[in-house]
Design a protein around this motif. Sequence first.
Motif, mmCIF file in Angstrom:
data_model
loop_
_atom_site.group_PDB
_atom_site.id
_atom_site.type_symbol
_atom_site.label_atom_id
_atom_site.label_comp_id
_atom_site.label_asym_id
_atom_site.label_seq_id
_atom_site.Cartn_x
_atom_site.Cartn_y
_atom_site.Cartn_z
ATOM 1 N N UNK A 151 -32.151 35.859 5.858
ATOM 2 C CA UNK A 151 -32.190 34.986 7.035
ATOM 3 C C UNK A 151 -32.697 36.169 8.529
ATOM 4 N N UNK A 152 -33.000 35.575 10.248
ATOM 5 C CA UNK A 152 -32.554 36.511 11.289
ATOM 6 C C UNK A 152 -32.152 35.535 12.117
ATOM 7 N N UNK A 153 -31.451 36.126 13.507
ATOM 8 C CA UNK A 153 -31.129 35.052 14.359
ATOM 9 C C UNK A 153 -31.928 36.189 15.601
ATOM 10 N N UNK A 154 -31.594 35.709 16.834
ATOM 11 C CA UNK A 154 -32.096 35.756 17.607
ATOM 12 C C UNK A 154 -31.132 36.773 18.652
ATOM 13 N N UNK A 155 -30.539 37.718 18.432
ATOM 14 C CA UNK A 155 -29.305 38.023 19.233
ATOM 15 C C UNK A 155 -29.610 38.157 20.777
ATOM 16 N N UNK A 156 -30.494 38.309 21.587
ATOM 17 C CA UNK A 156 -30.904 37.919 23.034
ATOM 18 C C UNK A 156 -30.347 36.576 23.394
ATOM 19 N N UNK A 157 -30.997 35.974 22.562
ATOM 20 C CA UNK A 157 -30.740 34.298 23.085
ATOM 21 C C UNK A 157 -29.110 33.770 22.552
ATOM 22 N N UNK A 158 -28.490 34.179 20.977
ATOM 23 C CA UNK A 158 -27.190 33.818 20.963
ATOM 24 C C UNK A 158 -25.844 34.629 21.147
ATOM 25 N N UNK B 193 -18.247 23.525 6.113
ATOM 26 C CA UNK B 193 -17.079 22.606 4.459
ATOM 27 C C UNK B 193 -18.479 22.798 3.410
ATOM 28 N N UNK B 194 -19.756 23.333 4.077
ATOM 29 C CA UNK B 194 -20.882 22.339 2.968
ATOM 30 C C UNK B 194 -19.761 22.653 1.096
ATOM 31 N N UNK B 195 -20.899 22.115 0.503
ATOM 32 C CA UNK B 195 -20.687 22.351 -1.277
ATOM 33 C C UNK B 195 -21.637 22.539 -1.751
ATOM 34 N N UNK B 196 -23.304 23.157 -0.821
ATOM 35 C CA UNK B 196 -24.394 22.816 -0.978
ATOM 36 C C UNK B 196 -25.517 23.615 -0.119
ATOM 37 N N UNK B 197 -25.749 25.275 0.044
ATOM 38 C CA UNK B 197 -26.054 25.211 0.859
ATOM 39 C C UNK B 197 -27.365 27.081 0.615
ATOM 40 N N UNK B 198 -27.761 26.692 1.083
ATOM 41 C CA UNK B 198 -29.345 28.061 0.557
ATOM 42 C C UNK B 198 -28.745 29.235 1.968
ATOM 43 N N UNK B 199 -29.535 29.726 2.922
ATOM 44 C CA UNK B 199 -28.466 30.450 4.367
ATOM 45 C C UNK B 199 -28.335 30.118 4.787
ATOM 46 N N UNK B 200 -27.831 29.029 5.687
ATOM 47 C CA UNK B 200 -27.301 28.371 7.071
ATOM 48 C C UNK B 200 -27.697 29.535 7.688
ATOM 49 N N UNK B 201 -28.771 29.003 9.061
ATOM 50 C CA UNK B 201 -28.835 29.936 10.301
ATOM 51 C C UNK B 201 -27.938 29.254 11.464
ATOM 52 N N UNK B 202 -27.041 28.750 11.370
ATOM 53 C CA UNK B 202 -25.968 27.918 12.547
ATOM 54 C C UNK B 202 -25.339 29.470 12.162
ATOM 55 N N UNK B 203 -24.879 29.972 10.358
ATOM 56 C CA UNK B 203 -23.728 30.913 10.545
ATOM 57 C C UNK B 203 -24.102 31.631 11.221
ATOM 58 N N UNK C 30 -15.872 29.557 6.373
ATOM 59 C CA UNK C 30 -17.111 28.759 5.323
ATOM 60 C C UNK C 30 -16.226 28.690 4.053
ATOM 61 N N UNK C 31 -17.024 27.707 3.278
ATOM 62 C CA UNK C 31 -17.439 27.275 2.012
ATOM 63 C C UNK C 31 -17.655 29.134 1.093
ATOM 64 N N UNK C 32 -16.976 29.215 0.488
ATOM 65 C CA UNK C 32 -18.496 31.181 -0.531
ATOM 66 C C UNK C 32 -18.991 30.224 -1.544
ATOM 67 N N UNK C 33 -20.186 29.467 -0.778
ATOM 68 C CA UNK C 33 -21.036 29.339 -2.079
ATOM 69 C C UNK C 33 -22.374 29.788 -1.419
ATOM 70 N N UNK C 34 -23.018 29.546 -2.156
ATOM 71 C CA UNK C 34 -24.758 30.152 -1.980
ATOM 72 C C UNK C 34 -24.906 30.905 -1.237
ATOM 73 N N UNK C 35 -25.156 31.661 -0.658
ATOM 74 C CA UNK C 35 -25.626 33.058 0.351
ATOM 75 C C UNK C 35 -24.493 33.427 1.222
ATOM 76 N N UNK C 36 -23.736 32.804 1.049
ATOM 77 C CA UNK C 36 -22.278 32.670 2.656
ATOM 78 C C UNK C 36 -21.651 33.638 2.302
ATOM 79 N N UNK C 37 -21.375 34.562 1.265
ATOM 80 C CA UNK C 37 -21.011 35.726 1.315
ATOM 81 C C UNK C 37 -21.532 37.046 1.113
ATOM 82 N N UNK C 38 -22.704 36.536 1.521
ATOM 83 C CA UNK C 38 -24.132 37.461 2.380
ATOM 84 C C UNK C 38 -24.181 38.029 3.734
ATOM 85 N N UNK C 39 -23.730 36.345 3.925
ATOM 86 C CA UNK C 39 -23.883 36.151 5.715
ATOM 87 C C UNK C 39 -22.030 36.740 6.430
ATOM 88 N N UNK C 40 -21.189 36.049 5.386
ATOM 89 C CA UNK C 40 -19.787 36.210 6.023
ATOM 90 C C UNK C 40 -19.482 37.610 5.530
#
Length: 198
Positions: free
Chosen positions: A1-8, A90-100, A112-122
């Motif tokens: 996953x990646x984010x444009x940190x100059x845009x956001x 509050x998702x019950x199912x996610x992969x790696x949401x870019x919005x995070x 956020x909920x501790x599911x999928x790859x959330x702990x890798x992001x947050x």
Amino acid sequence: SGVDTNYFLPEEALRSSAPLVICVARLVGEEDIATLLAAFSLVRAQIPAARLDIVGNGPLAIVPEPGVRYLLATDDIRVHLRRAWVFALASRSEASPNVILEAMACGLAVVATRIGSMPELVVDGETGYLVPASDSAALGAALVRALQNDGARKALGRAARLRALHKFPISRMVAQTELVLREVAQRGTRWTATDTGE
């Protein structure tokens, strides 16, 4: 996953004067909007001025709730992220949401909920708070904790922005993807086929 940190980017001048939680999600079952609404009712019991904006489209019926606004999805969510105090999912199912990552890049603490790859992001307690899925009490408590302590919330937001800058910039994502593709291509030159074509 990646984010444009100059845009956001954070824009403190646009931040809401009232406590504002934002959720950007499709209005579908796996996003568990019902748990978010239940959690937010607990928040409102302790912080009556709190508001929740849910940005997204989908087939779920919109349930009017005090302090809650439903906003249509948009191609540019920065204006919503920059107004908020906290981002919630509050998702019950996610992969790696870019919005995070987009919320983190805008300097928001994430709950956020501790599911999928959330702990890798947050990073729980460092860039936001992670709670069990479908647990409105835990989600509500984490939101209250983030909203009531200005200093801690802002520290979480600064740490979230730094994590987005160092761990998830687009340039790093592209470089890592390129490494994987090169490795596969190099290994492919040594592959042979069996008599059955495998």
